[in-house]
Write an enzyme that holds these catalytic residues in place. Structure first.
Site, PDB file in Angstrom:
ATOM      1  N   PRO A   2       0.829  -1.208   0.000  1.00  0.00           N
ATOM      2  CA  PRO A   2       0.000   0.000   0.000  1.00  0.00           C
ATOM      3  C   PRO A   2       0.865   1.261   0.000  1.00  0.00           C
ATOM      4  CG  PRO A   2      -0.823  -1.597   1.584  1.00  0.00           C
ATOM      5  CD  PRO A   2       0.508  -2.105   1.104  1.00  0.00           C
ATOM      6  N   GLU A   3       0.572   2.158  -0.918  1.00  0.00           N
ATOM      7  CA  GLU A   3       1.276   3.431  -1.002  1.00  0.00           C
ATOM      8  C   GLU A   3       0.339   4.529  -0.509  1.00  0.00           C
ATOM      9  OE1 GLU A   3       3.210   3.820  -4.848  1.00  0.00           O
ATOM     10  OE2 GLU A   3       3.419   1.642  -5.000  1.00  0.00           O
ATOM     11  N   LYS A  59       3.145   6.581   4.182  1.00  0.00           N
ATOM     12  CA  LYS A  59       2.465   5.286   4.092  1.00  0.00           C
ATOM     13  C   LYS A  59       1.987   4.787   5.451  1.00  0.00           C
ATOM     14  CE  LYS A  59       5.556   3.920   0.299  1.00  0.00           C
ATOM     15  NZ  LYS A  59       6.540   2.910  -0.148  1.00  0.00           N
ATOM     16  N   ARG A 115       2.322 -11.744   5.069  1.00  0.00           N
ATOM     17  CA  ARG A 115       3.787 -11.747   5.103  1.00  0.00           C
ATOM     18  C   ARG A 115       4.358 -11.400   6.474  1.00  0.00           C
ATOM     19  NH1 ARG A 115       5.955 -11.060  -0.076  1.00  0.00           N
ATOM     20  NH2 ARG A 115       7.967 -11.426   0.936  1.00  0.00           N
ATOM     21  N   ARG A 158      20.447  16.928  -6.356  1.00  0.00           N
ATOM     22  CA  ARG A 158      20.563  15.465  -6.342  1.00  0.00           C
ATOM     23  C   ARG A 158      21.078  14.936  -7.673  1.00  0.00           C
ATOM     24  NH1 ARG A 158      17.853  12.802  -2.034  1.00  0.00           N
ATOM     25  NH2 ARG A 158      17.077  14.392  -0.589  1.00  0.00           N
ATOM     26  N   ARG A 267      14.208  -3.864  -7.944  1.00  0.00           N
ATOM     27  CA  ARG A 267      12.796  -3.512  -8.061  1.00  0.00           C
ATOM     28  C   ARG A 267      12.385  -3.470  -9.529  1.00  0.00           C
ATOM     29  NH1 ARG A 267      11.206  -0.596  -3.474  1.00  0.00           N
ATOM     30  NH2 ARG A 267       9.082  -0.874  -4.253  1.00  0.00           N
TER      31      ARG A 267
END
Length: 277
Positions: A2-3, A59, A115, A158, A267
């Site tokens: 879930p984001e 989150k 999990r 960055r 990912r």
């Protein structure tokens, strides 16, 4: 996992149901997921506490309680928090139910997690708002204080590639794999571009697309592939509107080119090599 849109949807679905209710008792069946303030037991510390407000930070779901404390719930990969009204409480309990909150109106709040990565942490309200997890959180992408000027200034400092930067919760709070891929696709930016390489117009596109895709995700009640449901057990619908995530090998909705699915730092990353430069 879930984001931001999924956690916000859970918050909204539960707020009208449990705000103002008192926790009469808690059955904790998997102690390793629960943490309380030093010197207290998790179940004892929650007994008799009233839920006064539901909030969210990144989150993290925040159940603000009387006594100036907050129960911080991190759903992680497969966590679910589902409310059952008194007439629904006899419904069969889902497998992997690790905590049950008994509320004073006769309803239940069940926490399940296949999990077992999620956590329930009781802390002071001030600590929950400042740093609900282990690491420092960046600004809320949909918050009023998240300005384009600040975003642009952060980008130019960055040299990190865009995809891992958007996943960095200390840079922005709440984005994960799904919405990072979607924001980059909408902004027509390649995930391997470095943040400092973006010009003003590209930075503005990314800023706008991050906010747009997150709001669209909330409006669609989140993205459901396997585990995610809201606080009433309902699936989201944003999976039907995704541009790139989970669509590897399919045509791009913008140009018709093939969507690629590649690994980046372990990912999965989905993008259109024709559109995203």
């Amino acid at each position: 996992m879930p984001e931001l849109p999924e956690v916000e949807t859970v918050r909204r679905s539960l707020a009208g149901r449990i705000t103002g209710l008192t926790i009469e008792k808690v059955e904790l069946r998997l102690p390793k997921i629960a943490f309380a303030l030093p010197g207290t037991l998790f179940t004892d510390a929650l007994r008799g506490r009233r839920i006064i407000e539901l909030g969210r930070r990144g989150k993290y779901l925040l159940l603000h309680l009387d006594g100036d404390e907050t129960l911080v719930i991190h759903l992680r990969m497969t966590g679910r928090l589902i409310h059952l009204r008194p007439e629904e409480r006899e419904e069969p309990e889902a497998a992997h139910t690790h905590a049950v909150f008994f509320l004073d109106d006769g309803s239940l709040l069940r926490y399940t997690d296949v999990r077992q990565f999620g956590t329930l942490t009781l802390m002071t309200r001030e600590a929950a708002l400042r740093q609900p997890g282990k690491g420092r959180l960046g600004p809320e992408p949909l918050g009023q204080d998240f300005s384009f000027v600040d975003f642009r200034n952060a980008l130019v400092k960055r040299k990190t590639k865009l995809k891992p930067l958007l996943l960095d919760q200390s840079f922005l709070a709440g984005l994960g794999n799904i919405y990072a891929d979607e924001a980059l696709a909408r902004a027509r930016l390649h995930p391997d571009r470095t943040a400092d390489s973006l010009d003003d117009e590209e930075s503005r596109r990314l800023y706008d697309c991050i906010r747009t895709v997150l709001q669209e995700g909330i409006d669609a009640k989140g993205t459901s592939f396997r585990d995610y449901v809201d606080g009433e057990g309902r699936k989201g619908e944003f999976q039907e509107k995704l541009w790139v995530y989970g669509r590897g090998g399919n045509p791009c909705r913008r140009c018709g080119g093939e969507i690629l699915r590649e690994k980046r730092a372990g990912r999965s990353t989905h993008f259109c090599p024709r559109c995203q430069k």
